[in-house]
Design an enzyme around this catalytic site. Structure first.
Site, PDB file in Angstrom:
ATOM      1  CB  CYS A 155      -2.127  -4.434  -1.339  1.00 37.14           C
ATOM      2  SG  CYS A 155      -2.539  -5.062   0.478  1.00 37.14           S
ATOM      3  NE  ARG A 184     -11.789   2.799   0.418  1.00 36.12           N
ATOM      4  CZ  ARG A 184     -11.887   2.567   1.649  1.00 36.12           C
ATOM      5  NH1 ARG A 184     -12.826   3.344   2.348  1.00 36.12           N
ATOM      6  NH2 ARG A 184     -11.406   1.471   2.207  1.00 36.12           N
ATOM      7  CD  GLU A 214      -5.288  -8.591  -6.578  1.00 39.39           C
ATOM      8  OE1 GLU A 214      -5.623  -8.208  -7.705  1.00 39.39           O
ATOM      9  OE2 GLU A 214      -6.105  -8.534  -5.722  1.00 39.39           O
ATOM     10  CG  HIS A 268      -5.784  -8.055  -2.001  1.00 35.79           C
ATOM     11  ND1 HIS A 268      -5.860  -7.525  -3.274  1.00 35.79           N
ATOM     12  CD2 HIS A 268      -5.805  -7.681  -1.047  1.00 35.79           C
ATOM     13  CE1 HIS A 268      -5.167  -6.302  -2.614  1.00 35.79           C
ATOM     14  NE2 HIS A 268      -5.104  -6.281  -1.775  1.00 35.79           N
TER      15      HIS A 268
HETATM   16  N1  PCA Z   1      -4.554  -4.503   2.583  1.00 35.19           N
HETATM   17  C1  PCA Z   1      -4.409  -3.124   2.139  1.00 35.19           C
HETATM   18  C2  PCA Z   1      -3.102  -2.663   2.706  1.00 35.19           C
HETATM   19  C3  PCA Z   1      -2.634  -3.639   3.707  1.00 35.19           C
HETATM   20  C4  PCA Z   1      -3.787  -4.685   3.529  1.00 35.19           C
HETATM   21  O1  PCA Z   1      -3.981  -5.789   4.154  1.00 35.19           O
HETATM   22  C5  PCA Z   1      -4.675  -3.057   0.644  1.00 35.19           C
HETATM   23  O2  PCA Z   1      -5.472  -3.892  -0.047  1.00 35.19           O
HETATM   24  O3  PCA Z   1      -4.131  -2.070  -0.080  1.00 35.19           O
END
Ligand code: PCA
Length: 219
Positions: A147, A94, A84, A171
């Site tokens: 996140c 959401r 990111e 991610h």
């Molecule tokens: N993914 C979510 C929150 C916790 C996670 O593992 C996100 O992408 O916001």
């Protein structure tokens, strides 16, 4: 003896009806591992709840006094490890989080900047992952759920904590056993994710200045 440097890696608890979260499964596999410069990895699991997540992160930072912090989360539907680039100052959920909260269009910090950039060498990390056969891409948005909230808070904290030299967010896709429940969703094996996280840490330790290579998106 000089105290060992610590790298803090965090994952999240499961959310959205899942029974596991790949981020915690992958992160915990690296607990206590020593990296090439002698730094040791400490790991922590963060709650998937807006109101709890940043306090938990701050506590872990106070406990471990890391010089690098990488937070990791699940991005179901993505096919590659997403490094990111930017955290934005908005919560827009959401689905409800694990405490039942669903903030919509709320600033994370009303007096904070619109965004923070990762201080990881994002392009060099992607290049190193791909060179090792691991699908990876720079991502221009960490979404607007927990996140992104943690990423924004992390970068703010990192800016106030001189000891932290670099921080950012990654991610990762579903694990194969999760993808079975989501028709056609891409997935990545735990082994590849763990190898990828190791590479991300190594690149963060060794790359001083990020690469300038094409890696943006046209949409
Ligand atoms: N993914 C979510 C929150 C916790 C996670 O593992 C996100 O992408 O916001």
């Amino acid at each position: 003896m000089r105290p060992k440097k610590t790298i803090l890696l965090t994952g999240f608890e499961p959310f959205g009806g899942e029974s596991i979260n790949p981020s915690w499964e992958a992160v915990r596999a690296l607990d206590g591992k020593t990296m090439s410069d002698g730094s040791v990895v400490a790991v922590a699991k963060l709650p998937c709840a807006f109101v709890l997540s940043l306090d938990a992160l701050e506590q872990q930072i106070r406990k471990h006094k890391p010089h690098i912090v990488v937070c990791v989360g699940q991005a179901g539907g993505r096919a590659e490890m997403s490094i990111e680039r930017v955290a934005i100052n908005v919560d827009d959920a959401r689905i409800p989080d694990n405490c039942g909260a669903q903030p919509i269009d709320v600033a994370i910090r009303s007096d904070g900047p619109a965004a923070y950039f990762s201080t990881l060498p994002v392009k060099a990390i992607v290049a190193a992952l791909q060179a090792n056969g691991i699908p990876a891409a720079v991502s221009q948005t960490a979404g607007t759920f927990v996140c992104n909230h943690v990423f924004y808070g992390l970068m703010q904290l990192a800016g106030q904590t001189p000891k932290i030299k670099r921080a950012g967010f990654v991610h990762i896709p579903f694990l194969p056993q999760q993808a079975l429940r989501h028709r056609n969703a891409p997935s990545m094996s735990l082994e590849v994710m763990v190898a990828g996280l190791r590479q991300i840490i190594e690149s963060t330790l060794t790359v001083k200045t990020d690469l300038i290579v094409a890696g943006g998106s046209t949409h």
